[in-house]
Write a protein that holds these residues in place. Structure first.
Motif, PDB file in Angstrom:
ATOM      1  N   GLU A 116       0.856  -1.181   0.000  1.00  0.00           N
ATOM      2  CA  GLU A 116       0.000   0.000   0.000  1.00  0.00           C
ATOM      3  C   GLU A 116       0.895   1.235   0.000  1.00  0.00           C
ATOM      4  OE1 GLU A 116      -3.118   0.267  -0.445  1.00  0.00           O
ATOM      5  OE2 GLU A 116      -3.544  -1.886  -0.407  1.00  0.00           O
ATOM      6  N   PRO A 117       1.018   1.930  -1.130  1.00  0.00           N
ATOM      7  CA  PRO A 117       1.890   3.110  -1.184  1.00  0.00           C
ATOM      8  C   PRO A 117       1.517   4.131  -0.109  1.00  0.00           C
ATOM      9  CG  PRO A 117       1.131   2.495  -3.381  1.00  0.00           C
ATOM     10  CD  PRO A 117       0.352   1.659  -2.416  1.00  0.00           C
ATOM     11  N   ARG A 118       2.531   4.687   0.525  1.00  0.00           N
ATOM     12  CA  ARG A 118       2.298   5.729   1.532  1.00  0.00           C
ATOM     13  C   ARG A 118       2.203   7.071   0.811  1.00  0.00           C
ATOM     14  NH1 ARG A 118       6.085   8.516   4.844  1.00  0.00           N
ATOM     15  NH2 ARG A 118       7.737   7.075   4.179  1.00  0.00           N
ATOM     16  N   VAL A 119       0.977   7.474   0.484  1.00  0.00           N
ATOM     17  CA  VAL A 119       0.750   8.650  -0.349  1.00  0.00           C
ATOM     18  C   VAL A 119       0.856   9.916   0.492  1.00  0.00           C
ATOM     19  CG1 VAL A 119      -0.888   9.859  -1.832  1.00  0.00           C
ATOM     20  CG2 VAL A 119      -0.711   7.352  -1.936  1.00  0.00           C
ATOM     21  N   GLU A 120       1.797  10.792   0.116  1.00  0.00           N
ATOM     22  CA  GLU A 120       1.944  12.090   0.790  1.00  0.00           C
ATOM     23  C   GLU A 120       1.323  13.220  -0.020  1.00  0.00           C
ATOM     24  OE1 GLU A 120       5.912  11.813   3.625  1.00  0.00           O
ATOM     25  OE2 GLU A 120       5.970  13.031   1.804  1.00  0.00           O
ATOM     26  N   VAL A 121       1.335  13.079  -1.361  1.00  0.00           N
ATOM     27  CA  VAL A 121       0.843  14.160  -2.234  1.00  0.00           C
ATOM     28  C   VAL A 121       0.015  13.550  -3.351  1.00  0.00           C
ATOM     29  CG1 VAL A 121       1.485  16.084  -3.733  1.00  0.00           C
ATOM     30  CG2 VAL A 121       2.926  15.531  -1.758  1.00  0.00           C
ATOM     31  N   THR A 122      -1.144  14.146  -3.614  1.00  0.00           N
ATOM     32  CA  THR A 122      -1.917  13.808  -4.807  1.00  0.00           C
ATOM     33  C   THR A 122      -1.982  15.048  -5.686  1.00  0.00           C
ATOM     34  OG1 THR A 122      -4.015  14.389  -3.757  1.00  0.00           O
ATOM     35  CG2 THR A 122      -3.320  12.088  -3.624  1.00  0.00           C
ATOM     36  N   ALA A 123      -2.053  14.825  -6.985  1.00  0.00           N
ATOM     37  CA  ALA A 123      -2.073  15.939  -7.938  1.00  0.00           C
ATOM     38  C   ALA A 123      -3.067  15.625  -9.047  1.00  0.00           C
ATOM     39  CB  ALA A 123      -0.678  16.165  -8.527  1.00  0.00           C
ATOM     40  N   ASP A 124      -3.442  16.652  -9.805  1.00  0.00           N
ATOM     41  CA  ASP A 124      -4.351  16.448 -10.933  1.00  0.00           C
ATOM     42  C   ASP A 124      -3.652  16.753 -12.254  1.00  0.00           C
ATOM     43  OD1 ASP A 124      -4.144  19.174 -10.830  1.00  0.00           O
ATOM     44  OD2 ASP A 124      -6.301  19.578 -10.660  1.00  0.00           O
ATOM     45  N   SER A 125      -2.329  16.592 -12.269  1.00  0.00           N
ATOM     46  CA  SER A 125      -1.549  16.880 -13.474  1.00  0.00           C
ATOM     47  C   SER A 125      -0.385  15.914 -13.565  1.00  0.00           C
ATOM     48  CB  SER A 125      -1.033  18.325 -13.438  1.00  0.00           C
ATOM     49  OG  SER A 125      -0.023  18.522 -14.399  1.00  0.00           O
ATOM     50  N   PHE A 126      -0.325  15.154 -14.651  1.00  0.00           N
ATOM     51  CA  PHE A 126       0.832  14.288 -14.870  1.00  0.00           C
ATOM     52  C   PHE A 126       2.103  15.129 -15.026  1.00  0.00           C
ATOM     53  CE2 PHE A 126      -2.417  11.203 -16.393  1.00  0.00           C
ATOM     54  CZ  PHE A 126      -2.068  10.139 -15.583  1.00  0.00           C
ATOM     55  N   LEU A 127       1.997  16.276 -15.690  1.00  0.00           N
ATOM     56  CA  LEU A 127       3.172  17.102 -15.923  1.00  0.00           C
ATOM     57  C   LEU A 127       3.786  17.598 -14.621  1.00  0.00           C
ATOM     58  CD1 LEU A 127       1.875  17.108 -18.807  1.00  0.00           C
ATOM     59  CD2 LEU A 127       2.781  19.412 -19.073  1.00  0.00           C
ATOM     60  N   ALA A 128       2.976  17.716 -13.578  1.00  0.00           N
ATOM     61  CA  ALA A 128       3.491  18.233 -12.305  1.00  0.00           C
ATOM     62  C   ALA A 128       4.222  17.174 -11.489  1.00  0.00           C
ATOM     63  CB  ALA A 128       2.342  18.804 -11.478  1.00  0.00           C
ATOM     64  N   LEU A 129       3.964  15.893 -11.735  1.00  0.00           N
ATOM     65  CA  LEU A 129       4.464  14.839 -10.851  1.00  0.00           C
ATOM     66  C   LEU A 129       5.980  14.876 -10.645  1.00  0.00           C
ATOM     67  CD1 LEU A 129       2.249  11.760 -11.799  1.00  0.00           C
ATOM     68  CD2 LEU A 129       1.932  13.419  -9.959  1.00  0.00           C
ATOM     69  N   PRO A 130       6.822  14.931 -11.704  1.00  0.00           N
ATOM     70  CA  PRO A 130       8.274  14.913 -11.434  1.00  0.00           C
ATOM     71  C   PRO A 130       8.744  16.136 -10.664  1.00  0.00           C
ATOM     72  CG  PRO A 130       7.843  15.339 -13.755  1.00  0.00           C
ATOM     73  CD  PRO A 130       6.536  14.937 -13.147  1.00  0.00           C
ATOM     74  N   PHE A 131       8.085  17.266 -10.820  1.00  0.00           N
ATOM     75  CA  PHE A 131       8.485  18.476 -10.105  1.00  0.00           C
ATOM     76  C   PHE A 131       8.093  18.387  -8.625  1.00  0.00           C
ATOM     77  CE2 PHE A 131       7.988  19.612 -14.552  1.00  0.00           C
ATOM     78  CZ  PHE A 131       9.175  20.267 -14.799  1.00  0.00           C
ATOM     79  N   LEU A 132       7.069  17.574  -8.319  1.00  0.00           N
ATOM     80  CA  LEU A 132       6.679  17.373  -6.928  1.00  0.00           C
ATOM     81  C   LEU A 132       7.559  16.333  -6.246  1.00  0.00           C
ATOM     82  CD1 LEU A 132       2.796  17.362  -7.401  1.00  0.00           C
ATOM     83  CD2 LEU A 132       4.235  19.241  -6.579  1.00  0.00           C
ATOM     84  N   VAL A 133       8.286  15.571  -7.039  1.00  0.00           N
ATOM     85  CA  VAL A 133       9.248  14.596  -6.523  1.00  0.00           C
ATOM     86  C   VAL A 133      10.617  15.236  -6.299  1.00  0.00           C
ATOM     87  CG1 VAL A 133      10.601  12.563  -7.207  1.00  0.00           C
ATOM     88  CG2 VAL A 133       8.095  12.551  -7.436  1.00  0.00           C
ATOM     89  N   ARG A 160       7.099   8.066 -22.138  1.00  0.00           N
ATOM     90  CA  ARG A 160       7.267   9.100 -23.164  1.00  0.00           C
ATOM     91  C   ARG A 160       7.317  10.489 -22.539  1.00  0.00           C
ATOM     92  NH1 ARG A 160       6.333   6.776 -28.131  1.00  0.00           N
ATOM     93  NH2 ARG A 160       5.157   4.807 -28.102  1.00  0.00           N
ATOM     94  N   LEU A 161       6.472  10.712 -21.542  1.00  0.00           N
ATOM     95  CA  LEU A 161       6.453  12.015 -20.882  1.00  0.00           C
ATOM     96  C   LEU A 161       7.631  12.159 -19.927  1.00  0.00           C
ATOM     97  CD1 LEU A 161       4.941  14.673 -20.428  1.00  0.00           C
ATOM     98  CD2 LEU A 161       3.600  13.513 -18.656  1.00  0.00           C
ATOM     99  N   ALA A 162       7.958  11.106 -19.212  1.00  0.00           N
ATOM    100  CA  ALA A 162       9.036  11.169 -18.226  1.00  0.00           C
ATOM    101  C   ALA A 162      10.364  11.553 -18.867  1.00  0.00           C
ATOM    102  CB  ALA A 162       9.162   9.823 -17.507  1.00  0.00           C
ATOM    103  N   HIS A 163      10.670  10.977 -20.021  1.00  0.00           N
ATOM    104  CA  HIS A 163      11.939  11.285 -20.683  1.00  0.00           C
ATOM    105  C   HIS A 163      12.003  12.752 -21.104  1.00  0.00           C
ATOM    106  CE1 HIS A 163      14.072   7.448 -20.953  1.00  0.00           C
ATOM    107  NE2 HIS A 163      12.893   6.874 -21.057  1.00  0.00           N
TER     108      HIS A 163
END
Length: 312
Positions: free
Chosen positions: A222-239, A251-254
């Motif tokens: 069960e992942p320990r979720v600290e942050v949820t977002a509504d944008s795939f583009l935002a995910l790496p910047f939140l990491v 494709r997006l990650a690269h």
């Protein structure tokens, strides 16, 4: 269908009503429509008389929608979409000369990796066609059978919709994303890391989620979720700059990794692949313009499939 109420109704009030419900302000609605403020005020008066309701009522320094006005938001969008389809209809479709507007729902991921190909191809072969791209929200997907009446279709992975016509587009894979300076993760990510690290996830709702992350529950994690977002583009910047982890389409990650300051690592479990499709309402089946749209999107999907992301 042609009774007194419809015969006596000015259908030009439809876009005015839509603008008023969206803007909740006469001046902004007038700017949106390209009309004068007095003209929209007069139209609001006619709409209030027709419905026997204020529609907009002042609360402090702003206007709010009445209960009836809130109920009208979805039907007015559906009505306008129907009007557009009626007057856009033609026994033939000539892409080079058509001025039709296509309304497509996509996630920001699909817009980034697929939408750019769509707009380039349209500019080449259908220069006068207009595209209206909107973010695919969970509420839209939850009621897709009805909401698809208001648009030409939605680009969405398999697994969320059933009993709705679709055209397959392209596949993608998932990668894990960690901050470039995350010293808790070595050159390879382990299942122990996946269980221990805090997570950033997309949506995390019953009907809106990243399948690769949801898959962990089936593996007993069960992942320990600290942050949820509504944008795939935002995910790496939140990491970035944290100990967190997320999963993102390859494709997006690269494309985002160099800017976001993150590392991409293979998922240490057999992550289910992404299979994107274009889903549309059955009423579009024999529309020549929509048939052209589906063929064009399918062709672009095949071209994208022939250009895989680089290996990790």
């Amino acid at each position: 269908m042609t009774g007194p109420t419809l015969r006596n109704l000015d259908l030009n009030l439809l876009p005015t009503l839509d603008a008023l419900l969206r803007e909740r302000n006469v001046t902004r609605a007038a700017e949106r429509l390209g009309l004068s403020q007095p003209a929209v005020s007069a139209a609001l008066g006619r709409l209030r008389r027709h419905f026997g309701d204020e529609l907009l009522h002042r609360t402090g320094n702003q206007y709010e929608l009445t209960t009836l006005a809130q109920q009208l938001r979805a039907p007015i969008e559906l009505a306008l979409a129907g009007v557009h389809r009626v007057f856009d209809a033609s026994p033939l479709f000539e892409a080079a000369t058509s001025e039709r507007t296509f309304r497509l729902m996509m996630s920001d991921y699909a817009t980034a990796v697929f939408g750019e190909r769509v707009v380039r191809r349209f500019a080449e072969i259908a220069p006068h066609v207009r595209l209206a791209l909107r973010q695919a929200e969970p509420e839209f997907v939850d009621n897709a059978a009805e909401n698809l009446r208001t648009v030409d279709g939605v680009v969405l992975p398999h697994g969320f919709l059933t009993d709705i016509p679709f055209t397959d587009l392209f596949d993608d894979t998932w990668v894990c994303v960690v901050s470039r300076d995350n010293d808790r993760v070595g050159d390879e990510l382990t299942m122990a890391d996946v269980a221990a690290l805090p997570w950033v996830v997309m949506w995390d709702l019953p009907t809106a989620f990243a399948p690769a992350a949801r898959q962990l529950s089936m593996l007993g994690i069960e992942p320990r979720v600290e942050v949820t977002a509504d944008s795939f583009l935002a995910l790496p910047f939140l990491v970035a700059g944290t100990q967190r982890i997320t999963v993102l389409q390859a494709r997006l990650a690269h494309r985002l990794a160099p800017t976001a300051g993150v590392r991409l690592l293979p998922c240490p479990w057999d992550a289910v692949p992404v299979k994107e499709g274009f889903w549309w309402h059955p009423s579009h089946r024999r529309d020549p313009a929509h048939e052209w749209l589906r063929r064009t999107l399918e062709e672009l999907g095949r071209e994208l499939a022939e250009d895989p992301p680089p290996p990790l």
